[in-house]
Write a protein that holds these residues in place. Structure first.
Motif, PDB file in Angstrom:
ATOM      1  N   PRO A 196       1.319  15.642 -11.175  1.00  0.00           N
ATOM      2  CA  PRO A 196       1.056  14.396 -11.901  1.00  0.00           C
ATOM      3  C   PRO A 196       0.905  13.182 -10.986  1.00  0.00           C
ATOM      4  O   PRO A 196       0.081  12.309 -11.252  1.00  0.00           O
ATOM      5  CB  PRO A 196       2.269  14.248 -12.839  1.00  0.00           C
ATOM      6  N   VAL A 197       1.692  13.147  -9.912  1.00  0.00           N
ATOM      7  CA  VAL A 197       1.593  11.989  -9.004  1.00  0.00           C
ATOM      8  C   VAL A 197       0.177  11.911  -8.423  1.00  0.00           C
ATOM      9  O   VAL A 197      -0.481  10.856  -8.450  1.00  0.00           O
ATOM     10  CB  VAL A 197       2.648  12.094  -7.874  1.00  0.00           C
ATOM     11  N   ALA A 198      -0.308  13.043  -7.916  1.00  0.00           N
ATOM     12  CA  ALA A 198      -1.631  13.041  -7.267  1.00  0.00           C
ATOM     13  C   ALA A 198      -2.745  12.891  -8.295  1.00  0.00           C
ATOM     14  O   ALA A 198      -3.744  12.222  -8.048  1.00  0.00           O
ATOM     15  CB  ALA A 198      -1.817  14.320  -6.451  1.00  0.00           C
ATOM     16  N   LYS A 199      -2.572  13.498  -9.475  1.00  0.00           N
ATOM     17  CA  LYS A 199      -3.627  13.334 -10.495  1.00  0.00           C
ATOM     18  C   LYS A 199      -3.717  11.867 -10.900  1.00  0.00           C
ATOM     19  O   LYS A 199      -4.804  11.303 -11.014  1.00  0.00           O
ATOM     20  CB  LYS A 199      -3.398  14.209 -11.724  1.00  0.00           C
ATOM     21  N   TYR A 200      -2.567  11.276 -11.103  1.00  0.00           N
ATOM     22  CA  TYR A 200      -2.550   9.861 -11.496  1.00  0.00           C
ATOM     23  C   TYR A 200      -3.275   9.013 -10.449  1.00  0.00           C
ATOM     24  O   TYR A 200      -4.164   8.224 -10.752  1.00  0.00           O
ATOM     25  CB  TYR A 200      -1.101   9.388 -11.659  1.00  0.00           C
ATOM     26  N   TRP A 201      -2.888   9.210  -9.206  1.00  0.00           N
ATOM     27  CA  TRP A 201      -3.355   8.327  -8.138  1.00  0.00           C
ATOM     28  C   TRP A 201      -4.828   8.572  -7.784  1.00  0.00           C
ATOM     29  O   TRP A 201      -5.652   7.648  -7.790  1.00  0.00           O
ATOM     30  CB  TRP A 201      -2.480   8.544  -6.901  1.00  0.00           C
ATOM     31  N   VAL A 202      -5.150   9.817  -7.484  1.00  0.00           N
ATOM     32  CA  VAL A 202      -6.496  10.113  -6.949  1.00  0.00           C
ATOM     33  C   VAL A 202      -7.569   9.864  -8.010  1.00  0.00           C
ATOM     34  O   VAL A 202      -8.608   9.273  -7.722  1.00  0.00           O
ATOM     35  CB  VAL A 202      -6.561  11.563  -6.410  1.00  0.00           C
ATOM     36  N   THR A 203      -7.322  10.298  -9.242  1.00  0.00           N
ATOM     37  CA  THR A 203      -8.367  10.126 -10.254  1.00  0.00           C
ATOM     38  C   THR A 203      -8.574   8.644 -10.556  1.00  0.00           C
ATOM     39  O   THR A 203      -9.674   8.222 -10.879  1.00  0.00           O
ATOM     40  CB  THR A 203      -8.043  10.875 -11.568  1.00  0.00           C
ATOM     41  N   LYS A 204      -7.523   7.861 -10.420  1.00  0.00           N
ATOM     42  CA  LYS A 204      -7.680   6.429 -10.708  1.00  0.00           C
ATOM     43  C   LYS A 204      -8.313   5.675  -9.548  1.00  0.00           C
ATOM     44  O   LYS A 204      -9.004   4.677  -9.759  1.00  0.00           O
ATOM     45  CB  LYS A 204      -6.323   5.804 -11.050  1.00  0.00           C
ATOM     46  N   ARG A 205      -8.089   6.098  -8.331  1.00  0.00           N
ATOM     47  CA  ARG A 205      -8.709   5.415  -7.193  1.00  0.00           C
ATOM     48  C   ARG A 205     -10.212   5.666  -7.161  1.00  0.00           C
ATOM     49  O   ARG A 205     -10.979   4.915  -6.582  1.00  0.00           O
ATOM     50  CB  ARG A 205      -8.093   5.891  -5.869  1.00  0.00           C
ATOM     51  N   CYS A 206     -10.608   6.772  -7.791  1.00  0.00           N
ATOM     52  CA  CYS A 206     -11.973   7.271  -7.633  1.00  0.00           C
ATOM     53  C   CYS A 206     -13.036   6.246  -8.029  1.00  0.00           C
ATOM     54  O   CYS A 206     -13.950   5.949  -7.252  1.00  0.00           O
ATOM     55  CB  CYS A 206     -12.115   8.552  -8.460  1.00  0.00           C
ATOM     56  N   SER A 207     -12.937   5.686  -9.230  1.00  0.00           N
ATOM     57  CA  SER A 207     -14.013   4.786  -9.692  1.00  0.00           C
ATOM     58  C   SER A 207     -14.169   3.586  -8.768  1.00  0.00           C
ATOM     59  O   SER A 207     -15.287   3.172  -8.453  1.00  0.00           O
ATOM     60  CB  SER A 207     -13.729   4.279 -11.105  1.00  0.00           C
ATOM     61  N   GLU A 208     -13.057   3.030  -8.333  1.00  0.00           N
ATOM     62  CA  GLU A 208     -13.136   1.843  -7.471  1.00  0.00           C
ATOM     63  C   GLU A 208     -13.783   2.169  -6.134  1.00  0.00           C
ATOM     64  O   GLU A 208     -14.565   1.397  -5.592  1.00  0.00           O
ATOM     65  CB  GLU A 208     -11.736   1.258  -7.263  1.00  0.00           C
ATOM     66  N   VAL A 209     -13.417   3.327  -5.600  1.00  0.00           N
ATOM     67  CA  VAL A 209     -14.001   3.732  -4.319  1.00  0.00           C
ATOM     68  C   VAL A 209     -15.510   3.932  -4.477  1.00  0.00           C
ATOM     69  O   VAL A 209     -16.315   3.449  -3.675  1.00  0.00           O
ATOM     70  CB  VAL A 209     -13.317   5.025  -3.805  1.00  0.00           C
ATOM     71  N   VAL A 210     -15.900   4.643  -5.528  1.00  0.00           N
ATOM     72  CA  VAL A 210     -17.328   4.916  -5.724  1.00  0.00           C
ATOM     73  C   VAL A 210     -18.083   3.599  -5.952  1.00  0.00           C
ATOM     74  O   VAL A 210     -19.159   3.378  -5.399  1.00  0.00           O
ATOM     75  CB  VAL A 210     -17.542   5.899  -6.902  1.00  0.00           C
ATOM     76  N   ARG A 211     -17.498   2.712  -6.723  1.00  0.00           N
ATOM     77  CA  ARG A 211     -18.167   1.437  -6.996  1.00  0.00           C
ATOM     78  C   ARG A 211     -18.415   0.657  -5.701  1.00  0.00           C
ATOM     79  O   ARG A 211     -19.483   0.134  -5.464  1.00  0.00           O
ATOM     80  CB  ARG A 211     -17.319   0.598  -7.945  1.00  0.00           C
ATOM     81  N   GLU A 212     -17.396   0.627  -4.865  1.00  0.00           N
ATOM     82  CA  GLU A 212     -17.541  -0.127  -3.612  1.00  0.00           C
ATOM     83  C   GLU A 212     -18.536   0.570  -2.686  1.00  0.00           C
ATOM     84  O   GLU A 212     -19.306  -0.091  -1.984  1.00  0.00           O
ATOM     85  CB  GLU A 212     -16.168  -0.234  -2.929  1.00  0.00           C
TER      86      GLU A 212
END
Ligand SMILES: Cc1cc2nc3c(=O)[nH]c(=O)nc-3n(C[C@H](O)[C@H](O)[C@H](O)COP(=O)(O)OP(=O)(O)OC[C@H]3O[C@@H](n4cnc5c(N)ncnc54)[C@H](O)[C@@H]3O)c2cc1C
Length: 530
Positions: A364-380
């Motif tokens: 859960p820790v990694a799912k929470y973190w990685v999936t949420k960072r994804c959109s911001e990283v892709v957008r940038e």
């Protein structure tokens, strides 16, 4: 190619899957070929079409896909992306190898990973009912992709989906209203007829689905095949395909089960406990899928910046662009390390209690973190390509549309953070295991020590655990990510992470690393050399 990604390659060896590197290189080479890259575009441009009825008005319930979709699945299945963990003994690296294979696959086309994910993860759930597993598992683990629409026993290989989400709620599956009525004398794998709806059932052309429904003894788990044992098409009526934000190549459907035939899997009334292992596996895949999108997006950004000149020199030589690219690269490397650590825990969990506990808490820790960072990283990353990143000729819009899905599917952010709280409350051994792991990383850097102490203290004595669940997940993600980087990353990546994320010397957006970070060295290995 795996060997072109040093972070992935080293993690493979560390997690006991070094043996897979040669095959993975061959697969990565094929995936990144112009032909397969084009399949990704074709499969997303020519989206699936539902045929509810045939020309005579009979129900057809079939979905037509572009040939490129089948080619992608054929490539995945023939390389064992759905079966690798089950072809190897626990501890032999099957899970981490598969994580790496699927990481490569999803960089090129993410949609076809959905049926692969469910097909891999279904095995522990099937095994709860040995007679059902005996019938389905050999077909499920076949490396032949067979898209024909016929009874599974006549096929060379099958794929599986899952139906939990209903109109009134996906997170709260105990609110499911689908009913199951027994039609045989009972006993193991009892036959039932299921009636109700499923509101979000992906990969509807799968050969069978794991479905939750209410039996007299409570919410239970069933295997519902596309065909009944007497060869009739099962009464799984596909009403509509979802018009989704992204994930366009993959069909997701709304389904009415009208006395659909199925067999109970696991104990009556223990449906959630039975399906939970499948859910755990697909949560690992959410981490992998998001790490893959980040890796592809940041690689595209770095590639573009290396070739694009502005104001007299390549973009990749501009200090500010390097700050952005390095910041994105750090984020991506954390995601890859987390994905491989969780993959390793899945692999060793059956043999080692510590790893079983790490699997429970770090998923859960990694799912929470990685999936949420994804959109911001892709957008940038899109912005690094300027206007060229905003048009469909590049892969970037597809990556962006895909980027939120893994945060929603198989537990949206709040639900995943609450799953962490559940693990803390119900499995004290899980927090102990994480503490042991994190404390082993202490002593080399005061910023990491502080982050670890603070995360563990919050987890040990939260003031109001439910309210704080996201903060707890974030704290553990930073501590766990930091511990992984401190041990395994290049020193400049580690320093960039520690200064910006742990010592919090950064702005709210990407490209705000503090002075003194070796941004050129962080980005350098990812600059294309041909
Ligand atoms: C592309 C895609 C494919 C999918 N494929 C499948 C599939 O094959 N099979 C399947 O069964 N489902 C599938 N789903 C459905 C998915 O699993 C659900 O959408 C998801 O579980 C959330 O359920 P929901 O949409 O009903 O939202 P809800 O359950 O209504 O949740 C809405 C919001 O409330 C939050 N929330 C819920 N409970 C709490 C709480 N106690 N405290 C605080 N916040 C809370 C959630 O985090 C979420 O943000 C798919 C979804 C997508 C997007």
């Amino acid at each position: 190619m795996a060997s072109a990604d040093p972070v992935l390659k080293e993690a493979l060896a560390r997690e006991g899957a070094g043996w897979s590197l040669e095959q993975m290189d061959e697969y990565g080479h094929r995936m990144s070929s112009a032909e397969v890259y084009a399949w990704g575009f074709q499969a997303n441009r020519n989206t699936p079409v539902l045929h509810t009825h045939d020309g005579y008005g009979h129900r057809a319930d079939q979905v037509e896909f572009h040939p490129s979709w089948h080619s992608l699945l054929d490539l995945a299945v023939s390389h064992g992306l759905h079966s690798l963990p089950w072809e190897h003994e626990p501890g032999d690296g099957g899970y981490p190898a598969r994580a790496a294979f699927t990481f490569l696959a999803s960089q090129i086309e993410a949609g076809h990973f959905c049926p692969i994910s469910m097909s891999t993860s279904v095995i522990p759930t099937l095994r709860r009912q040995p007679e059902v597993a005996a019938e389905w598992e050999p077909l499920q683990l076949s490396r032949v992709y067979d898209s024909s629409f016929q009874q599974a026993s006549k096929k060379a290989g099958v794929l599986m989906g899952m139906g939990m989400t209903e109109k009134q709620g996906g997170s709260d599956v105990r609110s499911n209203t689908t009913r199951a009525t027994r039609v045989d004398g009972g006993g193991p794998g009892a036959e039932h007829l299921l009636t109700g709806h499923k509101w979000f059932m992906s990969a509807p052309m799968s050969d069978a689905f794991v479905v939750l429904a209410n039996a007299p003894g409570g919410l239970s788990c069933f295997l519902v095949p596309r065909f009944t044992p007497d060869g009739e098409v099962n009464r799984i009526h596909i009403q509509r395909l979802k018009d989704k934000l992204g994930n366009k190549s993959n069909a997701s459907s709304e389904v009415e089960l009208d006395e659909a035939w199925g067999r109970m899997v696991g104990e009556e009334g223990r449906g959630v406990a039975t399906i939970i292992e499948m859910v755990a596996g697909t949560r690992l895949d959410c981490i992998t899928g998001s790490a893959a999108l980040m890796r592809q997006a940041v690689s595209q950004a770095i590639h573009h910046s290396a070739h694009r000149h502005a104001f007299g020199s390549p973009l990749v030589e501009k200090p500010l662009m390097l700050n952005v690219l390095a910041d994105l690269e750090i984020e991506t490397e954390v995601a890859v390390l987390m994905m491989m650590r969780v993959g390793g825990a899945f692999d060793r969990a059956p043999l080692d209690e510590h790893e079983a506990m790490i699997k429970r808490i770090l998923t859960p820790v990694a799912k929470y973190w990685v999936t949420k960072r994804c959109s911001e990283v892709v957008r940038e990353a899109i912005e690094c390509l300027g206007g060229n990143g905003y048009v469909e000729d590049s892969i970037m819009p597809r990556l962006y549309r895909e980027s939120p899905v893994n945060g929603i599917w198989e537990g949206s952010g709040n639900v995943i953070a609450l799953d962490l709280v559940r693990a803390m409350a119900r499995e004290p051994g899980a927090v102990d295991a994480l503490q042991k792991e994190l404390e082993a990383a202490k002593g080399s850097d005061h910023r990491l020590d502080r982050a670890i102490d603070s995360a563990l203290e919050s987890v040990r004595s939260p003031a109001e655990a439910e309210y704080e669940a996201r903060r707890l997940a974030e704290g553990l993600a930073l501590a766990a990510g930091g511990a992984l980087l401190a041990r395994h990353a290049r020193p400049e990546v580690w320093e960039g992470f520690a200064a910006s994320r742990l010592a919090a010397d950064r702005g709210a957006l990407y490209g705000t690393l503090p002075p003194g970070i070796a941004v050129g060295a962080i980005v350098e290995p990812a600059i294309p050399r041909h």
